[in-house]
Scaffold this motif. Structure first.
Motif, PDB file in Angstrom:
ATOM      1  N   GLN A  47       0.826  -1.193   0.000  1.00  0.00           N
ATOM      2  CA  GLN A  47       0.000   0.000   0.000  1.00  0.00           C
ATOM      3  C   GLN A  47       0.864   1.248   0.000  1.00  0.00           C
ATOM      4  O   GLN A  47       1.909   1.308   0.657  1.00  0.00           O
ATOM      5  CB  GLN A  47      -0.913   0.014   1.233  1.00  0.00           C
ATOM      6  CG  GLN A  47      -1.997  -1.057   1.225  1.00  0.00           C
ATOM      7  CD  GLN A  47      -2.832  -0.994   2.498  1.00  0.00           C
ATOM      8  OE1 GLN A  47      -2.324  -1.194   3.595  1.00  0.00           O
ATOM      9  NE2 GLN A  47      -4.119  -0.729   2.339  1.00  0.00           N
ATOM     10  N   LEU A  48       0.425   2.275  -0.738  1.00  0.00           N
ATOM     11  CA  LEU A  48       1.116   3.548  -0.742  1.00  0.00           C
ATOM     12  C   LEU A  48       0.951   4.214   0.618  1.00  0.00           C
ATOM     13  O   LEU A  48      -0.138   4.189   1.207  1.00  0.00           O
ATOM     14  CB  LEU A  48       0.564   4.461  -1.835  1.00  0.00           C
ATOM     15  CG  LEU A  48       0.935   4.090  -3.285  1.00  0.00           C
ATOM     16  CD1 LEU A  48       0.121   4.923  -4.267  1.00  0.00           C
ATOM     17  CD2 LEU A  48       2.429   4.310  -3.508  1.00  0.00           C
ATOM     18  N   ALA A  49       2.017   4.821   1.108  1.00  0.00           N
ATOM     19  CA  ALA A  49       1.963   5.439   2.434  1.00  0.00           C
ATOM     20  C   ALA A  49       2.996   6.556   2.520  1.00  0.00           C
ATOM     21  O   ALA A  49       3.848   6.714   1.643  1.00  0.00           O
ATOM     22  CB  ALA A  49       2.216   4.395   3.516  1.00  0.00           C
ATOM     23  N   TYR A  50       2.887   7.344   3.584  1.00  0.00           N
ATOM     24  CA  TYR A  50       3.898   8.347   3.928  1.00  0.00           C
ATOM     25  C   TYR A  50       3.920   8.440   5.445  1.00  0.00           C
ATOM     26  O   TYR A  50       3.048   7.912   6.128  1.00  0.00           O
ATOM     27  CB  TYR A  50       3.593   9.703   3.292  1.00  0.00           C
ATOM     28  CG  TYR A  50       2.384  10.408   3.859  1.00  0.00           C
ATOM     29  CD1 TYR A  50       2.516  11.434   4.795  1.00  0.00           C
ATOM     30  CD2 TYR A  50       1.089  10.066   3.461  1.00  0.00           C
ATOM     31  CE1 TYR A  50       1.420  12.093   5.315  1.00  0.00           C
ATOM     32  CE2 TYR A  50      -0.020  10.717   3.974  1.00  0.00           C
ATOM     33  CZ  TYR A  50       0.149  11.728   4.895  1.00  0.00           C
ATOM     34  OH  TYR A  50      -0.946  12.371   5.409  1.00  0.00           O
ATOM     35  N   ASN A  61      -6.666   5.930  -2.939  1.00  0.00           N
ATOM     36  CA  ASN A  61      -7.333   6.377  -4.163  1.00  0.00           C
ATOM     37  C   ASN A  61      -6.823   7.710  -4.718  1.00  0.00           C
ATOM     38  O   ASN A  61      -7.576   8.682  -4.848  1.00  0.00           O
ATOM     39  CB  ASN A  61      -8.842   6.492  -3.928  1.00  0.00           C
ATOM     40  CG  ASN A  61      -9.448   5.203  -3.422  1.00  0.00           C
ATOM     41  OD1 ASN A  61      -9.099   4.128  -3.894  1.00  0.00           O
ATOM     42  ND2 ASN A  61     -10.358   5.316  -2.459  1.00  0.00           N
ATOM     43  N   PRO A  62      -5.524   7.811  -5.051  1.00  0.00           N
ATOM     44  CA  PRO A  62      -5.064   9.033  -5.724  1.00  0.00           C
ATOM     45  C   PRO A  62      -5.699   9.166  -7.104  1.00  0.00           C
ATOM     46  O   PRO A  62      -5.974   8.160  -7.769  1.00  0.00           O
ATOM     47  CB  PRO A  62      -3.547   8.829  -5.815  1.00  0.00           C
ATOM     48  CG  PRO A  62      -3.349   7.352  -5.747  1.00  0.00           C
ATOM     49  CD  PRO A  62      -4.442   6.825  -4.876  1.00  0.00           C
ATOM     50  N   VAL A  63      -5.945  10.390  -7.525  1.00  0.00           N
ATOM     51  CA  VAL A  63      -6.598  10.645  -8.813  1.00  0.00           C
ATOM     52  C   VAL A  63      -5.699  11.527  -9.668  1.00  0.00           C
ATOM     53  O   VAL A  63      -4.804  12.202  -9.150  1.00  0.00           O
ATOM     54  CB  VAL A  63      -7.969  11.331  -8.613  1.00  0.00           C
ATOM     55  CG1 VAL A  63      -8.883  10.479  -7.739  1.00  0.00           C
ATOM     56  CG2 VAL A  63      -7.792  12.724  -8.011  1.00  0.00           C
ATOM     57  N   PRO A  64      -5.902  11.544 -10.990  1.00  0.00           N
ATOM     58  CA  PRO A  64      -5.139  12.463 -11.830  1.00  0.00           C
ATOM     59  C   PRO A  64      -5.393  13.910 -11.409  1.00  0.00           C
ATOM     60  O   PRO A  64      -6.531  14.278 -11.069  1.00  0.00           O
ATOM     61  CB  PRO A  64      -5.691  12.192 -13.242  1.00  0.00           C
ATOM     62  CG  PRO A  64      -6.254  10.814 -13.171  1.00  0.00           C
ATOM     63  CD  PRO A  64      -6.781  10.659 -11.781  1.00  0.00           C
ATOM     64  N   TRP A  88      -5.283  13.244  -2.587  1.00  0.00           N
ATOM     65  CA  TRP A  88      -4.014  12.848  -3.175  1.00  0.00           C
ATOM     66  C   TRP A  88      -4.167  12.795  -4.689  1.00  0.00           C
ATOM     67  O   TRP A  88      -5.144  12.249  -5.206  1.00  0.00           O
ATOM     68  CB  TRP A  88      -3.576  11.485  -2.657  1.00  0.00           C
ATOM     69  CG  TRP A  88      -2.945  11.563  -1.304  1.00  0.00           C
ATOM     70  CD1 TRP A  88      -3.556  11.408  -0.106  1.00  0.00           C
ATOM     71  CD2 TRP A  88      -1.574  11.858  -1.023  1.00  0.00           C
ATOM     72  NE1 TRP A  88      -2.662  11.569   0.927  1.00  0.00           N
ATOM     73  CE2 TRP A  88      -1.428  11.849   0.385  1.00  0.00           C
ATOM     74  CE3 TRP A  88      -0.457  12.117  -1.815  1.00  0.00           C
ATOM     75  CZ2 TRP A  88      -0.213  12.088   1.010  1.00  0.00           C
ATOM     76  CZ3 TRP A  88       0.760  12.364  -1.186  1.00  0.00           C
ATOM     77  CH2 TRP A  88       0.874  12.344   0.202  1.00  0.00           C
ATOM     78  N   VAL A  89      -3.194  13.391  -5.385  1.00  0.00           N
ATOM     79  CA  VAL A  89      -3.258  13.451  -6.848  1.00  0.00           C
ATOM     80  C   VAL A  89      -1.893  13.109  -7.433  1.00  0.00           C
ATOM     81  O   VAL A  89      -0.879  13.092  -6.735  1.00  0.00           O
ATOM     82  CB  VAL A  89      -3.683  14.860  -7.341  1.00  0.00           C
ATOM     83  CG1 VAL A  89      -5.051  15.240  -6.791  1.00  0.00           C
ATOM     84  CG2 VAL A  89      -2.633  15.910  -6.944  1.00  0.00           C
TER      85      VAL A  89
END
Length: 575
Positions: A47-50, A61-64, A88-89
């Motif tokens: 999973q994407l994280a920071y 759910n990052p979007v363009p 998040w984009v």
């Protein structure tokens, strides 16, 4: 004269309140896209994280970027509040993620609550009234007319507010009350006076030295140094204006120079700029912080200024401090005639029960335990655990008093007197935090940053960033809050100017701009009457809040002006 000032203050507040209603009903907010860059990664489960504040936060759910309703082109057509607050984009691929938020401001009107609070402070010398007035103005501007339920309860029902009440009302107040009840503070002052402190100069030098030793900065430094030196300095005849100035101006300035504390880890999170190699990783950004320390001219001059005053060299101290020195020399009065210290007098008077013999170790041992716990927890957890430190010191002080034969009733009496002694200061601190939150929500800092353009001559940028952060920190009463606003906007601007104007040493230029933001924020925080460190410096040293503000702002401004000259000269000749 007092009645006239009171009437003018009331008229000023009424005009400000009418203006606030006008802004709420007639002025449309300007929505602004704020971009935040974090160092993202894929965790062990894919999973994407920071990481934020030491915790892993998942990215969902990052979007363009072009599809986000929070991009500036969409906000420009927005007539009401956007459907979401942040998103998040990505622009080209999911390898280039950023968090965007929708913030707003009312142009220069966003600075009105802080302006009202500061003006009322200066006119009435009543911090509680002034801060409450600023809170009312900010609440009306935001349309929160039920101030109790929409402003005070949400802001005071937070972990940070509870932390402040526990630390500064119960722990700090209790410890100061115990030191007064046992006579420990007086015994320590007598010992220091007999062996080390022989007069005002040596008392101020001890204060200055302790300011260097407690280099964690901020509230911790002001509380530790202030409570330690107060009995010594009072006995030596140091005016409270001098003492609070030395305590305050060796807190955050020292922390930004001797940065082996929580500052680099906190600030580095705001320094990521895509494509800038020397800011690519967390270690790179921390190294950049330390490389920039030689350019912290304001912090260096602020510390030198306190040293000069401690040596009785008052050339750059300003007339308020000189008058305080003259007053205490001629009359022995530690405060000005009209002063209203925000800590109770009983905290600074001995209340030792009959038959109880005070000893200096009752002051030294709790203080040493406090320092050991604070420094030890810093190395163990990465953050000094101030609550642990003060809790340990308080319980040790109580244990020693009971072991020496003090009755439990007398111990509770000392603890209760301590709470009563700092309750007003605690309320002022809570009000200051509340108005800081309102100022941030109104977008005053964002407005100031947005007012800058990319066509500024490179040599002007450092001083512009300095002035901008000075105003933001002064208006909000927080340097760390200013960093969260100014670094993500100011450093990318500095990098763009460095690239478009062809500077041959962009990294040096970035270091100077970084230092101006860091130091400008420290100046604004130090000089603001709604800052926690300003309030705590006044409280722990027994100084009138506005006397402290007016006496400190002069030498601090001298240091800021000299720093501005050196920053401008550095970028003009070396980049």
């Amino acid at each position: 004269m007092f009645q006239f000032t009171k009437r003018i203050s009331f008229i000023f507040f009424v005009i400000s309140l009418v203006t606030a209603f006008y802004i709420n009903f007639k002025v449309s907010p300007t929505w602004v896209e704020t971009q935040l860059q974090y160092q993202t990664y894929t965790n062990g489960v894919g999973q994407l994280a920071y990481r934020a504040s030491g915790q892993e936060v998942l990215i969902n759910n990052p979007v363009p970027y072009g599809e986000s309703p929070l991009r500036q082109s969409a906000l420009d057509t927005q007539k009401s509040r956007p459907p979401i607050g942040e998103q998040w984009v990505y622009k080209n691929s999911t390898d280039n993620l950023m968090l965007i938020k929708a913030d707003f401001h009312f142009s220069f009107w966003s600075l009105l609550p802080a302006f009202v609070a500061v003006v009322l402070c200066l006119m009435t010398r009543e911090p509680l009234v002034a801060l409450f007035g600023g809170i009312v103005i900010g609440a009306v501007m935001l349309g929160r007319f039920d101030i109790t339920h929409e402003v005070f309860i949400p802001n005071m029902a937070t972990s940070s507010a509870a932390s402040i009440l526990i630390l500064y009302l119960w722990l700090l107040g209790g410890l100061m009350g115990m030191w007064a009840k046992t006579g420990a503070a007086k015994a320590f002052a007598n010992h220091m006076s007999q062996h080390y402190v022989k007069g005002p100069r040596s008392a101020k030098l001890v204060t200055w030295f302790l300011g260097l030793v407690f280099f964690q900065g901020g509230t911790m430094s002001t509380v530790l140094v202030g409570t330690t030196v107060k009995p010594i300095a009072d006995k030596a005849g140091v005016s409270h204006e001098e003492l609070s100035y030395v305590v305050d101006s060796t807190a955050s300035p020292i922390a930004s120079i001797i940065a082996f504390n929580a500052w680099p880890a906190y600030i580095q999170a705001f320094l990521f700029i895509p494509g800038v190699a020397f800011l690519a990783t967390e270690n790179d950004r921390i190294a950049f912080f330390f490389s920039s320390i030689p350019f912290s001219f304001y912090a260096i001059f602020a510390v030198i200024g306190t040293l000069l005053l401690s040596l009785n060299i008052t050339t750059f101290s300003g007339s308020p401090l000189k008058k305080a020195i003259k007053r205490v020399t001629e009359t022995g009065q530690l405060d000005s005639p009209n002063a209203s210290p925000i800590s109770a007098k009983e905290l600074h008077q001995s209340q030792v029960p009959e038959g109880y013999t005070a000893h200096r170790l009752e002051f030294i041992l709790p203080l040493v335990s406090l320092i050991i716990i604070a420094i030890g927890s810093f190395f163990a957890t990465g953050t000094p655990q101030i609550h642990w430190a003060f809790s340990g010191a308080l319980f040790l002080s109580i244990f020693v008093a009971l072991a020496k034969g003090m009755a439990l009733k007398q111990v509770l009496e000392g603890f209760g007197n301590g709470l009563k002694g700092v309750v007003v200061a605690s309320v002022i601190l809570m009000f200051a935090l509340t108005i800081g939150v309102l100022s941030k929500q109104l977008g005053g800092g964002i407005y100031l940053v947005e007012s800058l353009g990319e066509h500024i001559p490179f040599w002007c940028l450092p001083i512009i960033l300095q002035l901008m952060t000075m105003v933001i920190a002064f208006s909000t009463g927080t340097s760390w809050g200013t960093y969260a606003i100014a670094f993500p906007l100011g450093l990318p601007l500095a990098w763009t100017i460095a690239q478009t104007q062809g500077l041959h040493s962009p990294e040096l230029f970035m270091m100077v701009c970084f230092a101006t933001i860091l130091n400008g924020s420290v100046y604004g925080d130090q000089c603001s009457p709604i800052s926690d460190t300003t309030i705590l410096s006044s409280m722990t040293t027994g100084c009138d809040l506005m006397d402290h503000v007016k006496s400190q702002i002069v030498p601090a401004t001298y240091a800021a002006m000299l720093a501005a000259v050196l920053w401008t000269a550095t970028v003009w000749f070396f980049v």
